[in-house]
Design an enzyme around this catalytic site. Structure first.
Site, short mmCIF file in Angstrom:
data_model
loop_
_atom_site.label_atom_id
_atom_site.label_comp_id
_atom_site.label_asym_id
_atom_site.label_seq_id
_atom_site.Cartn_x
_atom_site.Cartn_y
_atom_site.Cartn_z
N LYS A 159 -10.08 12.07 7.70
CA LYS A 159 -10.22 10.71 8.21
C LYS A 159 -11.16 10.64 9.41
CE LYS A 159 -6.49 8.61 6.19
NZ LYS A 159 -6.52 7.30 5.55
N ARG A 177 -10.25 11.90 0.21
CA ARG A 177 -8.90 12.13 -0.33
C ARG A 177 -8.62 13.59 -0.66
NH1 ARG A 177 -6.63 7.81 1.72
NH2 ARG A 177 -7.53 5.87 0.94
N GLN A 179 -8.03 15.32 2.61
CA GLN A 179 -6.75 14.82 3.12
C GLN A 179 -5.55 15.45 2.41
OE1 GLN A 179 -6.44 10.52 2.72
NE2 GLN A 179 -4.41 10.44 3.65
N HIS A 204 0.84 -1.20 0.00
CA HIS A 204 0.00 0.00 0.00
C HIS A 204 0.87 1.25 0.00
CE1 HIS A 204 -3.09 2.92 0.99
NE2 HIS A 204 -2.40 3.28 2.07
N ASP A 245 -11.32 2.42 7.33
CA ASP A 245 -10.85 3.77 7.64
C ASP A 245 -11.27 4.69 6.48
OD1 ASP A 245 -9.49 5.95 8.65
OD2 ASP A 245 -7.54 5.31 7.87
N GLU A 299 -5.86 3.63 -4.84
CA GLU A 299 -4.92 2.79 -5.59
C GLU A 299 -5.57 2.19 -6.83
OE1 GLU A 299 -2.73 0.16 -2.51
OE2 GLU A 299 -4.33 1.19 -1.46
MN MN Z 1 -5.86 4.06 7.33
#
Ligand code: MN
Length: 427
Positions: free
Chosen positions: A254, A238, A241, A139, A234, A372
């Site tokens: 988050k 984005r 963030q 990740h 979680d 991803e």
């Molecule tokens: Mn996380």
């Protein structure tokens, strides 16, 4: 290692694809009619009410402290008692639910069972603190490539387990709606951000461990500070963030919500599925001595992520599998995370939650977030009904599942972790 073959007198616990055979006995908390929540354990298609069972006389030999912990609304008291009492309780429950139980015992246990179907679950643990890590190197590499193609992994990654302090107050139970957050979002074209709903709503496939209390926990003792594991989503905005995260890390992108599954699978149930942590590739540094262990500390746990959209559900289409992964692929193990977390003198309290970070794997189809999978929204994915997604839309439901399986052993499942993205009705 316990004998893996015993069966339960409850037929549903012995069916091949059952998540909750006699060898699992995951904990939960559930609402009772007009009463406080009770804690219980899953067996087959049923929940055994520990509060009720503690009043049958079958726990006489266990001591008042265990009986009292069974009458609590959460698992915290049981976690606080330590490994000895928790194992004793587990042994007793295993016996009472197995075919070797006496008929008189079975008669007393039966009235304490209720169906899982229709049960209203509560948070199993009162979580004081929640920390989230970044333990999957695949990740970290996938995300790093999106932002720094030349240097995906930062130089500290292979030395220090990266983590941050998460928000315990907004941990939600599986099934609770997830309200799309608004926040400061800066588009590339404009100089100043605007305050608006996130357009990049994402999930993160994670596994979380409930821990016992302690500090300066040595790596070779860290295993006994693990109580049990659950699935964890979680949720991440984005765009919020990416604007806020420098220099102090994730915050409002988050903290709006984190979903946990209702079942806590005891660490003892996972013993037959323990595997050595994957050896580090040649050239990688050896972890510092306080993070080095020879104990097998990874878990061979298969994970799956599914998505259903509103129109898929309307057309009665099954959930679409987005990815699979395995917990054994983590670069850092839970004992390493515990040893690291407490190495500076920070105290963990009973029932604190440590999450793995997004779990991705090294192969195709094992990416644990949309960030991803869609390459930060640049390559949309197409669903079986022709809909496309870059990030989550309102009405989308994300479902995580996980199980351990090995020939000759019963399958042990973690249950579901679900959440549907919704809009706030009014301001
Ligand atoms: Mn996380």
């Amino acid at each position: 290692m316990p004998n893996p073959t015993p069966k339960s007198w409850l037929p549903s616990a012995n069916t091949p694809h059952c998540d909750f055979p006699l060898q699992n006995l995951p904990y939960c908390a559930f609402r009772t009619e007009g009463m406080h929540p009770h804690i219980g354990i899953g067996i087959g298609d049923s929940i055994l009410d520990l509060n009720k069972l503690s009043r049958t006389g079958l726990f006489r030999k266990l001591g008042w402290d265990i009986r009292s912990a069974c009458r609590s609304n959460t698992l915290n008291s049981l976690i606080e008692l330590g490994t000895g009492p928790a194992s004793l309780l587990r042994e007793t429950l295993t016996h009472l639910l197995s075919t070797s139980a006496m008929p008189a015992q079975v008669d007393k246990v039966k009235p304490t069972l209720r169906p899982i179907e229709g049960a209203v679950f509560c948070k199993p643990v009162s979580i004081g603190d929640y920390s989230d890590f970044y333990a999957s190197i695949d990740h970290a590499t996938n995300v790093g490539k999106l932002f720094r193609p030349d240097e995906p992994l930062l130089p500290n990654y292979k030395y220090v387990p990266i983590g941050y302090h998460g928000r315990a107050s907004s941990i939600r139970l599986s099934g609770e709606p997830i309200i799309r957050p608004s926040g400061q979002i800066k588009n590339r074209s404009s100089e100043a951000p605007e305050f608006c709903p996130t357009a990049q709503m994402d999930y993160e496939l994670e596994v979380a461990a409930y821990v016992r209390g302690g500090r300066w926990i040595k790596i070779n003792e860290a295993e006994r500070y693990l109580f049990g594991i659950s699935l964890l989503n979680d949720w991440s905005a984005r765009d919020i963030q990416s604007w806020e995260y420098q220099p102090l890390g994730p915050f409002l992108g988050k903290s709006f919500a984190t979903t946990i599954s209702p079942w806590v699978v005891p660490i003892e149930a996972l013993a037959p599925y323990r595997v050595p942590l994957a050896s580090r590739p040649t050239g990688d540094p050896t972890p510092l001595p306080y993070l080095t262990t020879t104990e097998p500390s990874a878990i061979d746990l298969h994970l799956e992520v599914f998505l259903t959209t509103q129109s898929m559900r309307g057309a009665s289409l099954p959930p679409h599998q987005l990815s699979t992964a395995n917990l054994r692929d983590l670069y850092w193990s839970f004992p390493q995370l515990i040893a690291h977390h407490t190495s500076n003198g920070c105290n963990l309290r009973p029932g604190d939650l440590l999450a793995s970070g997004t779990i991705s794997g090294p192969t195709e189809g094992t990416k644990g977030s949309l960030l991803e999978i869609t390459q930060r929204g640049t390559t949309p994915l197409t669903l079986p009904n022709g809909e496309t997604r870059t990030f989550l839309e309102d009405g989308d439901e994300i479902i995580f599942q996980g199980h351990c399986e090995r020939p000759g052993l019963p399958r042990i499942g973690l249950g579901d972790c679900r959440g549907t993205v919704t809009v706030k009705k009014s301001l």
